[in-house]
Design an enzyme around this catalytic site. Structure first.
Site, PDB file in Angstrom:
ATOM      1  N   SER A 151       8.964   2.344   2.712  1.00  0.00           N
ATOM      2  CA  SER A 151       9.215   0.998   3.224  1.00  0.00           C
ATOM      3  C   SER A 151      10.538   0.833   3.932  1.00  0.00           C
ATOM      4  CB  SER A 151       9.118  -0.015   2.081  1.00  0.00           C
ATOM      5  OG  SER A 151      10.055   0.267   1.066  1.00  0.00           O
ATOM      6  N   HIS A 194       2.377   0.396   3.008  1.00  0.00           N
ATOM      7  CA  HIS A 194       2.723   0.248   4.417  1.00  0.00           C
ATOM      8  C   HIS A 194       1.909   1.197   5.313  1.00  0.00           C
ATOM      9  CE1 HIS A 194       6.175  -2.476   3.871  1.00  0.00           C
ATOM     10  NE2 HIS A 194       6.368  -1.820   2.742  1.00  0.00           N
ATOM     11  N   LYS A 250       0.442  -6.946   2.841  1.00  0.00           N
ATOM     12  CA  LYS A 250       1.150  -6.467   4.028  1.00  0.00           C
ATOM     13  C   LYS A 250       0.168  -6.409   5.201  1.00  0.00           C
ATOM     14  CE  LYS A 250       4.554  -4.280   1.093  1.00  0.00           C
ATOM     15  NZ  LYS A 250       5.305  -5.515   0.971  1.00  0.00           N
TER      16      LYS A 250
END
Length: 421
Positions: A209, A237, A268
């Site tokens: 991240s 991610h 996300k």
């Protein structure tokens, strides 16, 4: 008058109660520092957003002042939280099921929508089953602390997300840390684990991240087979972004269906809320009964789940806009590199703009915000102070003209504060 030289701006100075302090005295010490006017890096934390997630956002600061900014701090990389198909699905479910379930998942908190989403996530990772958690942080805490105990060994990359580290500590297992992406050191650790310690879980982020780089999952997988470790990948991610069809880091390395625990966050790229773990049927079954963050938490709201079902429909078909996003990421990276910035070795939609000096970092971040550019400020404890940076997150719906404007302002700011010539 407050003597600014006597104020302690170090984050870690307020962790513990000092000798002879009352419990809340540290909160008063912190308040004095934050009220002094000295830059501490938290000035832009807690801003209020006035519109749905968008490349151009309206924010309100702590003084009630509104500002319009180019949003470079959102994890909604594909803008799926604002996708009309997704929003319509959520709206229909809200009308049918109401605001929440009113129960934990193991009681009456599961709808057909929840089971449908679990099936789609399992299909996405080519696994037998999947489990939904009410939060991404809670997913990692729950998975690790349920599966590992004092008789086990957990091996972690030093750059793993805080939720992984916290889950490892909570489990009571022995914890081994290897330097970021250092496979030689990882093998050294594995080789030194006593043969009698058979319970071994090797955990890594898929995409990290803070740096945006990827774990060398091919090498990690081979080492796991050599030394008898289960492998867990947190692809928070990477989901929807990496891999030839967006199925994450495992797909990038041709390991779909071979990773034991595929964890991730639904907040996300998917643009919703929650977390998950996909794996073998019996492992998921175990988590439903022994994962405390699942068993003792009310399930995800049906409207969120319905929207996420549409998200995974799009991602399963690779129709969520991944290719368009990555073209803009490449353009942004090239522009920043030409301007003279150090942006590390990102392989994702995260671009770390390295500053490596907290004083410059705080000033740049404040100036950028006033100039209409929102970025994430990153320093200790997320990274070491000498590796502090601005984290830029690229969104698919950013116009190229927005990128050009952002690079121009960032470049002017970098020159103003001596980061680049």
């Amino acid at each position: 008058m407050i003597d600014l030289n006597k104020l302690d701006t170090r984050f870690e100075s307020y962790f513990e109660t000092l000798e002879n302090e009352h419990l809340f005295d540290k909160t008063l010490r912190l308040d004095k520092t934050l009220s002094s006017g000295i830059l501490t890096g938290v000035e832009a934390l807690g801003l209020i957003t006035e519109n749905k997630t968008s490349p151009i956002s309206e924010l309100t600061d702590k003084n009630g002042q509104k500002m319009k900014v180019i949003m470079l701090g959102s994890n909604s990389y594909l803008n799926l939280s604002a996708n009309q198909q997704v929003v319509d699905s959520a709206a229909k479910a809200l009308e049918k099921f109401g605001l929440g379930t009113g129960a934990v998942s193991n009681y009456a908190g599961i709808t057909r929508l929840h089971k449908e989403l679990e099936r789609k996530i399992a299909e996405f990772y080519n696994t037998e089953d999947a489990i939904l958690y009410p939060s991404g942080y809670g997913a990692n805490i729950g998975i690790i602390s349920a599966l590992c105990s004092k008789n086990d060994v957990i091996i972690c990359d030093s750059a793993n997300h805080a939720s992984i580290m916290d889950g490892a500590r909570l489990s009571g297992a022995e914890i081994k840390i290897y330097p970021h992406r250092n496979m030689k050191y990882l093998e050294k650790i594995l080789n030194e684990i006593p043969e009698s310690k058979k319970g071994r879980l090797l955990i890594t982020d898929g995409v990290f991240s803070m740096d945006g780089d990827m774990a060398p999952l091919d090498e990690i997988y081979e080492l796991s087979k050599k030394y008898g470790c289960a492998v867990m990948v947190d692809d928070a991610h990477g989901v929807g972004i990496t891999g030839k069809t967006g199925r994450g880091t495992a797909e990038h390395y041709n390991l779909l269906g071979k990773i034991d625990l595929n964890a991730g966050m639904l907040s996300k790229t998917p643009g919703g809320l929650g977390g998950y773990c996909a794996g073998k049927r019996e492992v998921v079954q175990f988590l439903r009964l022994y994962s405390r963050t699942y068993f003792f938490s009310t399930s995800l709201p049906p409207a969120i789940v319905a929207g996420l079902n549409t998200v995974f429909d799009l991602m399963l078909k690779d129709e969520a806009g991944r290719s368009e996003l990555m073209e803009k990421v490449s353009y942004f990276k090239d522009s920043l590199t030409k301007a003279g910035f150090n942006i590390g070795h990102s392989q994702s939609a995260i671009i770390p703009l390295m500053v490596c000096n907290e004083d410059i970092l705080f000033k740049m971040h404040k100036h950028l915000l006033k100039s209409g550019i929102y970025t994430n400020i990153v320093t200790y404890p997320a990274v070491r102070r000498k590796e502090c940076r601005l984290r830029i997150c690229v969104m698919k719906d950013l116009e190229y003209s927005d990128i050009d404007k952002a690079v121009e302002i960032i470049t002017e700011t970098g020159k103003k504060f001596g980061l680049i010539d």
